[in-house]
Design a protein around this motif. Structure first.
Motif, short mmCIF file in Angstrom:
data_model
loop_
_atom_site.label_atom_id
_atom_site.label_comp_id
_atom_site.label_asym_id
_atom_site.label_seq_id
_atom_site.Cartn_x
_atom_site.Cartn_y
_atom_site.Cartn_z
N LEU A 272 0.80 -1.22 0.00
CA LEU A 272 0.00 0.00 0.00
C LEU A 272 0.84 1.27 0.00
CD1 LEU A 272 -2.90 -0.82 2.51
CD2 LEU A 272 -2.74 -1.32 0.08
N PHE A 273 2.14 1.17 -0.02
CA PHE A 273 2.99 2.35 0.14
C PHE A 273 2.79 3.38 -0.97
CE2 PHE A 273 5.39 -0.15 -2.79
CZ PHE A 273 6.15 0.74 -3.54
N ILE A 274 2.33 2.96 -2.15
CA ILE A 274 2.14 3.92 -3.24
C ILE A 274 0.74 4.53 -3.25
CG2 ILE A 274 3.82 2.80 -4.76
CD1 ILE A 274 1.33 1.75 -6.34
N PHE A 288 -3.99 10.02 2.88
CA PHE A 288 -2.82 9.72 3.71
C PHE A 288 -1.94 8.71 2.98
CE2 PHE A 288 -6.19 11.12 6.41
CZ PHE A 288 -5.59 11.89 7.39
N ARG A 289 -0.66 8.72 3.33
CA ARG A 289 0.29 7.72 2.85
C ARG A 289 0.73 6.85 4.02
NH1 ARG A 289 4.87 10.46 2.10
NH2 ARG A 289 5.88 8.55 1.42
N ASP A 390 -9.34 -8.49 -3.37
CA ASP A 390 -10.34 -7.56 -2.86
C ASP A 390 -10.25 -6.21 -3.56
OD1 ASP A 390 -11.35 -9.39 -1.11
OD2 ASP A 390 -10.45 -8.53 0.69
N ASP A 391 -9.04 -5.81 -3.94
CA ASP A 391 -8.82 -4.51 -4.59
C ASP A 391 -7.92 -4.68 -5.81
OD1 ASP A 391 -9.91 -2.26 -2.58
OD2 ASP A 391 -9.12 -3.95 -1.46
N ALA A 392 -8.30 -5.62 -6.66
CA ALA A 392 -7.48 -5.92 -7.84
C ALA A 392 -7.30 -4.70 -8.73
CB ALA A 392 -8.09 -7.07 -8.62
N HIS A 393 -8.32 -3.84 -8.81
CA HIS A 393 -8.20 -2.63 -9.63
C HIS A 393 -7.09 -1.74 -9.09
CE1 HIS A 393 -9.23 1.56 -10.76
NE2 HIS A 393 -9.56 1.01 -11.91
N PHE A 394 -6.98 -1.58 -7.77
CA PHE A 394 -5.92 -0.77 -7.17
C PHE A 394 -4.56 -1.34 -7.51
CE2 PHE A 394 -2.93 -0.34 -3.64
CZ PHE A 394 -2.82 1.05 -3.53
#
Length: 815
Positions: A272-274, A288-289, A390-394
């Motif tokens: 998730l860092f990006i 937020f990052r 769950d968030d393949a698009h992301f």
């Protein structure tokens, strides 16, 4: 005496020499004037421009220009549209005041000849404060000398660039002259203030905004007033109370003390860092990052700067923190990941409640940390795969869009449009078997393990051999564990019937790419089926393990390894075709120059001895069956190709009013065209259809995405030699697709048919201007350019208040 006599005899020489000396003297004075900023305004020294809250309020009471209210909106709509991300010219990033204050650099981020990696220059990460950036070679664009009205203007590169445009307005001709260079790889001129006079003499037409109309009088005066007043800014906006409470809960959750909690948090951080993390239901523009910090929750964040997220954080304790995003949001790097209580429960379900033991935490040595199948061997692969699905698009946006912002060399590894599906995490014996993946960890190594030292030979020999060995092992595993009566639709993940990330469409726009949910457009040439090992490897190849500041070896190795990933995904798709179709189907993907490269593979269609039990023949029928099985997860039928060439009936598609349905019937002709005029369109165009109701804000947006046909995507270079323009197609999408429009079209709804006719009648690139652009296009020099650009941005934000960002104009064509 002789010399005096000669002078007397040739008085013209004396006069010429006198004039020449005078000219030299004046030139010397001018040169001294140009370069002696120190004597005029004092030596440069960064100043504190952040005001206290009280000082800021006092300025507002005094009627001074407000940066937040008056200045940043102008910078966003006129400057950030080109000066954002790593491809901001001269590294001048204007999404935030910190970027404006940092200034510019003569060192390019993108350098395909770089032998050694460059030191990273990530804003907010790699230096703290203006002086630190000056030590890294950045020069100011704001005045850093004496604080006076004169110095604040004449000592400001920003002011001088704006004035240069005002003194030399852009030509309003349809196509700008050759004195403008809009190539992405053009040699940039990055003058410091001391060099500006020479720059202005050489390029008087290059004022800012470069290659677009200048600011309005009001916009220009606002910026000038702010600069004259010293360029001061208010303190950063505080985090909202609601978001502050959410941050506290999430930071506590992500900093658990047990080995299991720490391993889970590391896995989440590296994925998730990006992202721009957003709390679902709270303020739509507060992000937020996720970062690693030396300081614990409750204290000011001190982010640990590492090149890759899995690099060692160094000695001592560190904590996972949520750092506010304090900059304007640009679409090209805006990938939103939602957090809420449901998400936290999902994490517990996937990572903390399953019974597994973490005996020791993995280290950060590159050979292991770059390989998630070693680092996270303790976490059940089903949990990891479910997290990604769950968030393949992301995650696919991270692969295809990412923070890199320019990737033609990497993106020519994929087709211009293809569909993506995923194997079911419960049914797939590869993605769901911890022991098999643990045994294959050595074969699933990635070139990032060598950081910036992999060679091309490593890819073609070491990693190719590893990939072949893995594919052979996978084929054997599937023969033993995968036969449940044949390959069937049940082997694909259907998103549990409601997750629209189950099916994706990827568009390549030459050197950028975008991802849309659902199956958009007509049946493409190729498709991917992705399983967990493939999904994870692409993330660690293109996102976690990629260094935009890396050397040419690292970048080439990444590109070449991605060839393997694409072929593996295509190979997974071939398993769902009847066995008699597979070889011929694949042969159609790899033709012409470079297609034979794939013959280097010992067995290019690994493990395809199983048969499908799906009853269909053409490829299109397969996806029709997929749509029917997936239900809501498949989304609505495509309004241009999902109803057949004849359209959706007299009333049009039921989701639009009759007038719009009439327009779409005309546009539908483009969706079924191939080659011809389609080949002469830009890569990505935005179309505004004015509704005729009289309102300035009324209109419909369509994206025209050209699908550039290639014989194959096996080669890094020579793309033009592999072009087959007679097979180019166009995908039409309601709303905004992509982040880099190449051209705007603007027309009335009654002109839709004529617009389509004009496109279909194009017979050469030269015909584009007189037949299409002159009547329906918006040229760079069009005095109304900014008005329509603002309209597209405003509509995009209103339609997508959380996920939209400022569109980038750096690829806008000079047509």
């Amino acid at each position: 005496m002789k010399l005096k006599a000669i002078w007397g005899e040739f008085p013209g020489w004396r006069r010429c020499l006198t004039v020449a000396l005078a000219v030299l003297a004046v030139a010397g004075c001018i040169e001294a004037y140009r370069t002696d900023y120190d004597s005029r305004y004092g030596p440069p020294a960064p100043r504190e421009r952040r005001l206290s809250e009280a000082a800021h309020l006092a300025q507002l009471v005094a009627g001074k220009v407000s940066y937040a209210r008056d200045v940043q909106p102008i910078l966003d709509s006129r400057c950030v549209v080109c000066h954002g991300c790593y491809d901001a010219p001269c590294q001048l990033k204007l999404e935030s005041f910190e970027g404006l204050e940092r200034g510019g650099s003569k060192t390019p981020v993108y350098d395909t000849t770089r032998i050694q990696p460059a030191p990273p220059t990530r804003l907010f990460i790699d230096a703290d404060g203006v002086q630190a950036w000056r030590s890294k070679g950045f020069f100011p664009v704001l005045n850093e000398r004496r604080d006076s009205s004169e110095a604040n203007l004449l000592g400001s590169l920003l002011y001088r660039m704006l004035e240069l445009k005002k003194e030399h307005p852009l030509p309003t001709s349809s196509v700008l002259p050759d004195t403008f260079d809009f190539g992405l790889d053009r040699k940039l001129n990055c003058p410091a203030i001391e060099e500006f006079d020479d720059f202005a003499d050489d390029h008087p037409e290059w004022g800012m905004p470069y290659g677009f109309p200048g600011l309005s009088g009001r916009e220009h005066d606002t910026l000038v007033s702010w600069l004259r007043q010293g360029g001061f800014v208010p303190p950063p906006d505080p985090v909202s109370p609601e978001a502050g409470s959410a941050v506290a809960r999430w930071e506590a959750f992500l900093n658990g003390s047990s080995p299991k909690e720490r391993l889970f948090a590391r896995y989440v951080y590296e994925h998730l860092f990006i992202g721009n993390l957003h709390f679902r239901g709270l303020a739509p523009r507060e992000f937020f990052r996720l970062v690693r910090s030396r300081t614990p929750p409750g204290e000011p964040i001190r982010e640990i700067a590492t090149t890759r997220p899995y690099d060692s954080p160094g000695p001592g304790e560190f904590y996972y923190r949520l750092r506010p995003v304090r900059q304007s949001i640009v679409d090209k790097i805006h990938m939103v990941y939602e957090l809420d209580d449901v998400r936290m429960r999902r994490y517990r379900e996937l990572f903390l409640e399953p019974e597994y033991t973490v005996d020791r935490l993995p280290g950060y040595a590159a050979a292991d940390a770059a390989n998630p199948f070693k680092t996270y061997v303790a976490i059940p692969p089903r949990s990891r795969y479910r997290f990604l699905l769950d968030d393949a698009h992301f995650f696919f946006s991270g692969f295809m869009k990412g923070p890199v912002c320019r990737g033609q060399a990497a993106l020519n590894v994929i087709r211009d449009r293809f569909w993506v599906a995923f194997t079911d995490p419960d049914a797939d014996p590869v993605s769901n078997d911890a022991q098999f993946l643990a045994n294959q960890a050595e074969r699933l190594r990635l070139p990032a393990e060598k950081e910036n030292s992999p060679g091309i030979g490593d890819i073609w020999y070491t990693y190719r051999a590893l990939e072949e060995d893995y594919q052979a092992a996978k084929a054997g595993w599937l023969r033993i564990h995968g036969d449940r009566g044949g390959i069937a639709l049940r082997d694909l993940w259907d998103g549990e019937g409601n997750n629209r990330d189950a099916l994706l469409t990827v568009f390549r726009h030459f050197d950028s790419a975008s991802v849309e949910r659902g199956l958009v457009g007509d049946t493409p040439l190729t498709a991917w089926v992705v399983d967990y090992p493939l999904l994870e490897r692409i993330h660690y190849l293109l996102v976690a393990g990629f260094d935009v500041f890396g050397n040419v070896g690292h970048q080439l190795a990444t590109r070449l390894y991605m060839d393997f990933m694409r072929m593996e995904a295509e190979n997974n798709f071939l398993r769902f075709l009847p066995s008699t179709m597979r070889q011929a189907e694949r042969a159609g993907w790899y033709k012409g120059i470079g297609g034979g490269v794939n013959n280097l593979w010992q067995n290019p269609v690994w493990g395809l001895d199983g048969e499908t039990v799906i009853g269909y023949r053409p490829k299109k029928e397969f996806f029709d069956l997929v749509r029917a099985r997936f239900g809501e997860a498949a989304g609505h039928p495509d309004p241009f190709t999902g109803c057949g060439a004849a359209g959706c009936g007299d009333g049009g598609t039921p989701t639009v009013p009759p007038a719009q349905a009439s327009v779409e019937r005309e546009l539908r002709r483009l969706a079924y065209a191939k080659g011809g005029g389609i080949a002469f369109l830009p890569e990505l165009s935005y179309l505004r259809i004015r509704t005729g109701t009289g309102g300035a804000e009324d209109g419909w947006i369509y994206s025209l995405v050209k699908n550039t046909a290639l014989e194959n995507v096996s080669m890094l270079f020579l793309e033009e030699l592999r072009r087959t323009p007679a097979e180019d197609t166009l995908t039409l999408v309601r709303g905004v697709v992509g982040s880099y429009p190449n051209f705007f079209f603007d027309l009335d709804e009654a002109e839709a048919g004529e617009f389509v006719d004009a496109i279909l009648s194009l017979d050469s690139p030269k015909a584009f201007g007189p037949k299409l652009a002159e009547r329906f296009g918006v040229h760079r020099g069009n005095p109304g350019f900014w008005k329509i650009s603002d309209w597209f941005n405003r509509q995009h934000l209103e339609a997508n208040p959380v996920t939209a960002g400022w569109l980038d104009l750096s690829r806008y064509d000079n047509l």
